[in-house]
Design a protein around this motif. Structure first.
Motif, PDB file in Angstrom:
ATOM      1  N   ALA A  35       0.832  -1.205   0.000  1.00  0.00           N
ATOM      2  CA  ALA A  35       0.000   0.000   0.000  1.00  0.00           C
ATOM      3  C   ALA A  35       0.863   1.251   0.000  1.00  0.00           C
ATOM      4  O   ALA A  35       1.898   1.312   0.660  1.00  0.00           O
ATOM      5  CB  ALA A  35      -0.920  -0.014   1.220  1.00  0.00           C
ATOM      6  N   ARG A  36       0.423   2.250  -0.746  1.00  0.00           N
ATOM      7  CA  ARG A  36       1.131   3.530  -0.821  1.00  0.00           C
ATOM      8  C   ARG A  36       0.136   4.665  -0.645  1.00  0.00           C
ATOM      9  O   ARG A  36      -0.985   4.606  -1.171  1.00  0.00           O
ATOM     10  CB  ARG A  36       1.844   3.665  -2.169  1.00  0.00           C
ATOM     11  CG  ARG A  36       2.897   2.595  -2.409  1.00  0.00           C
ATOM     12  CD  ARG A  36       3.619   2.829  -3.713  1.00  0.00           C
ATOM     13  NE  ARG A  36       2.736   2.611  -4.858  1.00  0.00           N
ATOM     14  CZ  ARG A  36       3.117   2.809  -6.118  1.00  0.00           C
ATOM     15  NH1 ARG A  36       4.329   3.243  -6.377  1.00  0.00           N
ATOM     16  NH2 ARG A  36       2.283   2.582  -7.116  1.00  0.00           N
ATOM     17  N   VAL A  37       0.538   5.696   0.074  1.00  0.00           N
ATOM     18  CA  VAL A  37      -0.330   6.845   0.319  1.00  0.00           C
ATOM     19  C   VAL A  37      -0.402   7.708  -0.936  1.00  0.00           C
ATOM     20  O   VAL A  37       0.621   8.059  -1.524  1.00  0.00           O
ATOM     21  CB  VAL A  37       0.176   7.693   1.503  1.00  0.00           C
ATOM     22  CG1 VAL A  37      -0.635   8.971   1.637  1.00  0.00           C
ATOM     23  CG2 VAL A  37       0.107   6.887   2.789  1.00  0.00           C
ATOM     24  N   GLN A  62      -3.156   3.480  -2.196  1.00  0.00           N
ATOM     25  CA  GLN A  62      -3.167   2.593  -3.364  1.00  0.00           C
ATOM     26  C   GLN A  62      -2.544   1.257  -2.985  1.00  0.00           C
ATOM     27  O   GLN A  62      -1.473   1.215  -2.375  1.00  0.00           O
ATOM     28  CB  GLN A  62      -2.372   3.230  -4.510  1.00  0.00           C
ATOM     29  CG  GLN A  62      -2.193   2.338  -5.722  1.00  0.00           C
ATOM     30  CD  GLN A  62      -3.412   2.361  -6.633  1.00  0.00           C
ATOM     31  OE1 GLN A  62      -4.128   3.340  -6.658  1.00  0.00           O
ATOM     32  NE2 GLN A  62      -3.635   1.284  -7.364  1.00  0.00           N
ATOM     33  N   VAL A  63      -3.221   0.166  -3.315  1.00  0.00           N
ATOM     34  CA  VAL A  63      -2.677  -1.178  -3.130  1.00  0.00           C
ATOM     35  C   VAL A  63      -2.269  -1.702  -4.498  1.00  0.00           C
ATOM     36  O   VAL A  63      -3.115  -1.860  -5.386  1.00  0.00           O
ATOM     37  CB  VAL A  63      -3.706  -2.118  -2.478  1.00  0.00           C
ATOM     38  CG1 VAL A  63      -3.130  -3.527  -2.360  1.00  0.00           C
ATOM     39  CG2 VAL A  63      -4.113  -1.597  -1.114  1.00  0.00           C
ATOM     40  N   ASP A  64      -0.967  -1.917  -4.678  1.00  0.00           N
ATOM     41  CA  ASP A  64      -0.451  -2.388  -5.964  1.00  0.00           C
ATOM     42  C   ASP A  64      -0.340  -3.911  -5.986  1.00  0.00           C
ATOM     43  O   ASP A  64      -0.138  -4.555  -4.956  1.00  0.00           O
ATOM     44  CB  ASP A  64       0.936  -1.795  -6.233  1.00  0.00           C
ATOM     45  CG  ASP A  64       0.872  -0.294  -6.430  1.00  0.00           C
ATOM     46  OD1 ASP A  64      -0.169   0.186  -6.917  1.00  0.00           O
ATOM     47  OD2 ASP A  64       1.847   0.388  -6.086  1.00  0.00           O
ATOM     48  N   ALA A  65      -0.472  -4.457  -7.161  1.00  0.00           N
ATOM     49  CA  ALA A  65      -0.318  -5.905  -7.341  1.00  0.00           C
ATOM     50  C   ALA A  65       1.130  -6.200  -7.700  1.00  0.00           C
ATOM     51  O   ALA A  65       1.559  -5.969  -8.820  1.00  0.00           O
ATOM     52  CB  ALA A  65      -1.251  -6.404  -8.443  1.00  0.00           C
ATOM     53  N   VAL A  66       1.906  -6.681  -6.706  1.00  0.00           N
ATOM     54  CA  VAL A  66       3.298  -7.048  -6.949  1.00  0.00           C
ATOM     55  C   VAL A  66       3.550  -8.399  -6.313  1.00  0.00           C
ATOM     56  O   VAL A  66       2.754  -8.911  -5.533  1.00  0.00           O
ATOM     57  CB  VAL A  66       4.266  -5.994  -6.346  1.00  0.00           C
ATOM     58  CG1 VAL A  66       4.051  -4.651  -6.990  1.00  0.00           C
ATOM     59  CG2 VAL A  66       4.089  -5.885  -4.836  1.00  0.00           C
ATOM     60  N   GLU A  67       4.707  -8.996  -6.639  1.00  0.00           N
ATOM     61  CA  GLU A  67       5.042 -10.299  -6.080  1.00  0.00           C
ATOM     62  C   GLU A  67       5.305 -10.179  -4.594  1.00  0.00           C
ATOM     63  O   GLU A  67       5.847  -9.187  -4.110  1.00  0.00           O
ATOM     64  CB  GLU A  67       6.275 -10.861  -6.779  1.00  0.00           C
ATOM     65  CG  GLU A  67       6.047 -11.132  -8.269  1.00  0.00           C
ATOM     66  CD  GLU A  67       7.287 -11.704  -8.912  1.00  0.00           C
ATOM     67  OE1 GLU A  67       8.261 -11.929  -8.184  1.00  0.00           O
ATOM     68  OE2 GLU A  67       7.260 -11.940 -10.129  1.00  0.00           O
ATOM     69  N   ALA A  68       4.936 -11.213  -3.846  1.00  0.00           N
ATOM     70  CA  ALA A  68       5.055 -11.183  -2.390  1.00  0.00           C
ATOM     71  C   ALA A  68       6.492 -10.982  -1.954  1.00  0.00           C
ATOM     72  O   ALA A  68       6.774 -10.315  -0.977  1.00  0.00           O
ATOM     73  CB  ALA A  68       4.505 -12.487  -1.805  1.00  0.00           C
ATOM     74  N   ALA A  69       7.444 -11.567  -2.675  1.00  0.00           N
ATOM     75  CA  ALA A  69       8.846 -11.447  -2.269  1.00  0.00           C
ATOM     76  C   ALA A  69       9.296 -10.002  -2.310  1.00  0.00           C
ATOM     77  O   ALA A  69       9.968  -9.509  -1.412  1.00  0.00           O
ATOM     78  CB  ALA A  69       9.725 -12.299  -3.190  1.00  0.00           C
ATOM     79  N   ASN A  70       8.935  -9.287  -3.359  1.00  0.00           N
ATOM     80  CA  ASN A  70       9.302  -7.881  -3.450  1.00  0.00           C
ATOM     81  C   ASN A  70       8.608  -7.067  -2.390  1.00  0.00           C
ATOM     82  O   ASN A  70       9.161  -6.144  -1.814  1.00  0.00           O
ATOM     83  CB  ASN A  70       8.942  -7.331  -4.838  1.00  0.00           C
ATOM     84  CG  ASN A  70       9.779  -7.965  -5.929  1.00  0.00           C
ATOM     85  OD1 ASN A  70      10.872  -8.462  -5.656  1.00  0.00           O
ATOM     86  ND2 ASN A  70       9.257  -7.961  -7.166  1.00  0.00           N
ATOM     87  N   ALA A  71       7.332  -7.415  -2.115  1.00  0.00           N
ATOM     88  CA  ALA A  71       6.571  -6.648  -1.132  1.00  0.00           C
ATOM     89  C   ALA A  71       7.177  -6.755   0.238  1.00  0.00           C
ATOM     90  O   ALA A  71       7.317  -5.781   0.964  1.00  0.00           O
ATOM     91  CB  ALA A  71       5.114  -7.145  -1.106  1.00  0.00           C
ATOM     92  N   SER A  72       7.563  -7.963   0.650  1.00  0.00           N
ATOM     93  CA  SER A  72       8.114  -8.136   1.989  1.00  0.00           C
ATOM     94  C   SER A  72       9.435  -7.420   2.138  1.00  0.00           C
ATOM     95  O   SER A  72       9.764  -6.922   3.209  1.00  0.00           O
ATOM     96  CB  SER A  72       8.278  -9.639   2.287  1.00  0.00           C
ATOM     97  OG  SER A  72       9.183 -10.214   1.341  1.00  0.00           O
ATOM     98  N   GLY A  73      10.217  -7.335   1.073  1.00  0.00           N
ATOM     99  CA  GLY A  73      11.509  -6.678   1.168  1.00  0.00           C
ATOM    100  C   GLY A  73      11.389  -5.190   1.333  1.00  0.00           C
ATOM    101  O   GLY A  73      12.260  -4.536   1.902  1.00  0.00           O
ATOM    102  N   ASP A  74      10.303  -4.588   0.828  1.00  0.00           N
ATOM    103  CA  ASP A  74      10.135  -3.132   0.899  1.00  0.00           C
ATOM    104  C   ASP A  74       9.223  -2.708   2.030  1.00  0.00           C
ATOM    105  O   ASP A  74       8.949  -1.529   2.190  1.00  0.00           O
ATOM    106  CB  ASP A  74       9.536  -2.610  -0.418  1.00  0.00           C
ATOM    107  CG  ASP A  74      10.478  -2.823  -1.588  1.00  0.00           C
ATOM    108  OD1 ASP A  74      11.680  -2.945  -1.322  1.00  0.00           O
ATOM    109  OD2 ASP A  74       9.996  -2.870  -2.738  1.00  0.00           O
ATOM    110  N   ALA A  75       8.726  -3.633   2.838  1.00  0.00           N
ATOM    111  CA  ALA A  75       7.694  -3.304   3.829  1.00  0.00           C
ATOM    112  C   ALA A  75       8.159  -2.284   4.836  1.00  0.00           C
ATOM    113  O   ALA A  75       7.481  -1.300   5.105  1.00  0.00           O
ATOM    114  CB  ALA A  75       7.247  -4.597   4.545  1.00  0.00           C
ATOM    115  N   ALA A  76       9.339  -2.484   5.439  1.00  0.00           N
ATOM    116  CA  ALA A  76       9.783  -1.581   6.502  1.00  0.00           C
ATOM    117  C   ALA A  76       9.928  -0.163   5.993  1.00  0.00           C
ATOM    118  O   ALA A  76       9.475   0.804   6.619  1.00  0.00           O
ATOM    119  CB  ALA A  76      11.118  -2.080   7.075  1.00  0.00           C
ATOM    120  N   GLY A  77      10.539  -0.002   4.820  1.00  0.00           N
ATOM    121  CA  GLY A  77      10.732   1.331   4.275  1.00  0.00           C
ATOM    122  C   GLY A  77       9.420   1.995   3.934  1.00  0.00           C
ATOM    123  O   GLY A  77       9.257   3.195   4.124  1.00  0.00           O
TER     124      GLY A  77
END
Length: 360
Positions: A35-37, A62-77
Motif C-alpha cells: 500500500a502507498r499513500v 493505493q494497493v499495488d499488485a506485486v510479487e510477495a517477495a518484493n513486497a516483503s523486502g520493501d515493507a519496513a521502508g
C-alpha cells in the motif's frame, strides 16, 4: 501482522481516521506492505461536533499488485514513508488507536474510471467537458489511476493560472447580495493588506435608498488604524500607493433594475475594480444567478465565502475558468483576521484531487 491472503485486493481505498497512528495501523495490517499513500487531508466535523471534536484525517491509499517477495523486502521502508506522510499534530494521542473495521475501508473503486472519480469529487459537467476536450485526455486514461488524478489536478490548475495577472487591488468596491458575508470579506482583505503587505489606505461606506449595515467594519477599521469615511467623501487614494475600498449596499439578484444606483455610482466615481462576493454554500442555481448579477455590474474579481460549510469544492471550478474575472481569495472561516486563502486554484485542488504524485 495479517497474512498476505487477508489483505485487500489491488485498488485504491479511501478511509477516515482519528490519528496518524490509526492510519499507519490500517495501512500496515489491513492493506498490506504494497500500500502507498496517495493523498492526506484534514476533515473537520460540522455543527456541534466541530466545537468539541478534533479534526480527522481522510487518507487515500493505493494497493499495488506485486510479487510477495518484493513486497516483503520493501515493507519496513514503506511504513516509514507512510508515517512521515501522515505526520500531523494529532500524533500526541496518549491512548492506542482502535483499529478500524473492514467496513470503514471504502474502495475508491477503479471500476469508475477517471471520469467517474472526477464526478465523485464534485467536479461539474462543465469542468469535466473542458478536461475531456483536451488533447491529452486519452493519455490521462492510460495512466494508473492515482497518476491520472494527479495529472488532472495539475491540468486544472495550469488552465486557471494561465490567465493574464492583474495589478494588485488599489481602488475597489466590494459587491454582493445580502447574507453572503460581503463586509466580512472586506475585513479579511483589509487585514491582509495591513498585516501582510503593510499597505495603508482608507475605507468608504456607501448608502443609496437602502440602508447598508456596517456590521463589524467600524470597530475593525479603528483597530487596524484604517480611516472609515461615509460617502459623500473622497474616493481617491489619500497617499501614493495607498488603497481605497468601498463597502456598497447589497445588490439584488431577483430584480436587476434595483442595481441601477450601484452601477451609476461605480461609473460616476470611476471605480474600475469590482470585487464580487459569493456564498459558496448556496446551491448551484443560486450561485449562477448571483454570479450573473455581479457580471452585469462589471465584476473584475471574485471572492467565495463560507467554504467551511461546503463539503465539496469541485463546483467552484466553473467560475475559475472565466478569464474576465480573477479569483481573489477564499474565505474558509469566520475570523476577520485569518481564514483567508489567496491561492484559490491550489486550495480547490487540495480539496478535490491530489495535487502531487505522493505515491511516487
Amino acid at each position: 501482522m495479517s497474512h498476505a491472503g487477508e489483505h485487500f485486493a489491488p485498488g485504491t481505498y479511501k478511509f477516515t481516521v482519528k490519528s496518524t497512528e490509526e492510519a499507519v495501523t490500517i495501512i500496515r495490517d489491513r492493506l498490506g506492505p504494497t500500500a502507498r499513500v496517495i493523498s492526506v487531508r484534514a476533515v473537520e466535523s460540522t455543527g456541534l461536533k466541530r466545537l468539541f471534536g478534533s479534526p480527522r484525517l481522510e487518507v487515500v491509499a493505493q494497493v499495488d499488485a506485486v510479487e510477495a517477495a518484493n513486497a516483503s523486502g520493501d515493507a519496513a521502508g514503506s511504513f516509514d514513508a507512510v508515517s512521515a506522510e501522515l505526520a500531523t499534530p494529532d500524533n500526541g494521542s496518549e491512548t492506542a488507536p482502535e483499529v478500524a473495521p473492514r467496513s470503514r475501508l471504502t474502495p475508491f473503486s477503479s471500476s469508475l474510471g477517471l471520469t467517474g472519480l472526477l464526478r465523485r469529487s464534485g467536479i461539474t459537467e462543465t469542468a469535466l467537458n473542458r478536461i475531456q476536450a483536451g488533447r491529452n485526455w486519452n493519455e490521462l486514461n492510460t495512466l494508473p489511476l492515482h497518476r491520472a488524478l494527479a495529472e488532472t489536478s495539475r491540468l486544472l490548475r495550469s488552465q486557471v493560472e494561465a490567465r493574464t495577472a492583474r495589478p494588485p487591488l488599489a481602488r475597489a468596491a466590494f459587491l454582493g447580495a445580502a447574507g453572503v458575508g460581503r463586509t466580512t470579506a472586506l475585513c479579511k482583505w483589509l487585514s491582509q493588506e495591513v498585516f501582510r503587505r503593510a499597505r495603508i489606505g482608507h475605507v468608504v461606506t456607501v448608502e443609496f435608498d437602502r440602508p447598508n449595515p456596517l456590521g463589524p467594519l467600524p470597530v475593525f477599521s479603528e483597530a487596524l488604524g484604517v480611516p472609515l469615511a461615509h460617502f459623500p467623501c473622497e474616493t481617491q487614494a489619500a497617499v501614493p500607493g495607498g488603497f481605497v475600498y468601498l463597502d456598497l449596499p447589497a445588490l439584488s439578484v431577483r430584480r436587476p433594475a434595483d442595481n441601477a444606483p450601484i452601477a451609476a455610482f461605480l461609473d460616476r466615481e470611476q471605480i474600475r475594480e469590482r470585487v464580487l462576493v459569493l456564498n459558496a454554500a448556496y446551491d448551484r442555481a443560486s450561485l449562477r444567478d448571483a454570479y450573473a448579477a455581479g457580471c452585469d455590474l462589471g465584476a473584475t474579481h471574485l471572492v467565495f465565502t463560507h467554504l467551511d460549510e461546503v463539503p465539496q469544492w469541485g463546483k467552484l471550478w466553473d467560475y475559475l475558468f472565466d478569464e474576465s474575472i480573477e479569483p481573489l481569495f477564499l474565505a474558509t472561516g469566520p475570523s476577520l483576521t485569518g481564514d483567508c486563502e489567496e491561492d484559490v486554484p491550489g486550495a480547490i485542488v487540495r480539496r478535490t484531487l491530489p495535487d502531487d504524485d505522493t505515491s511516487a
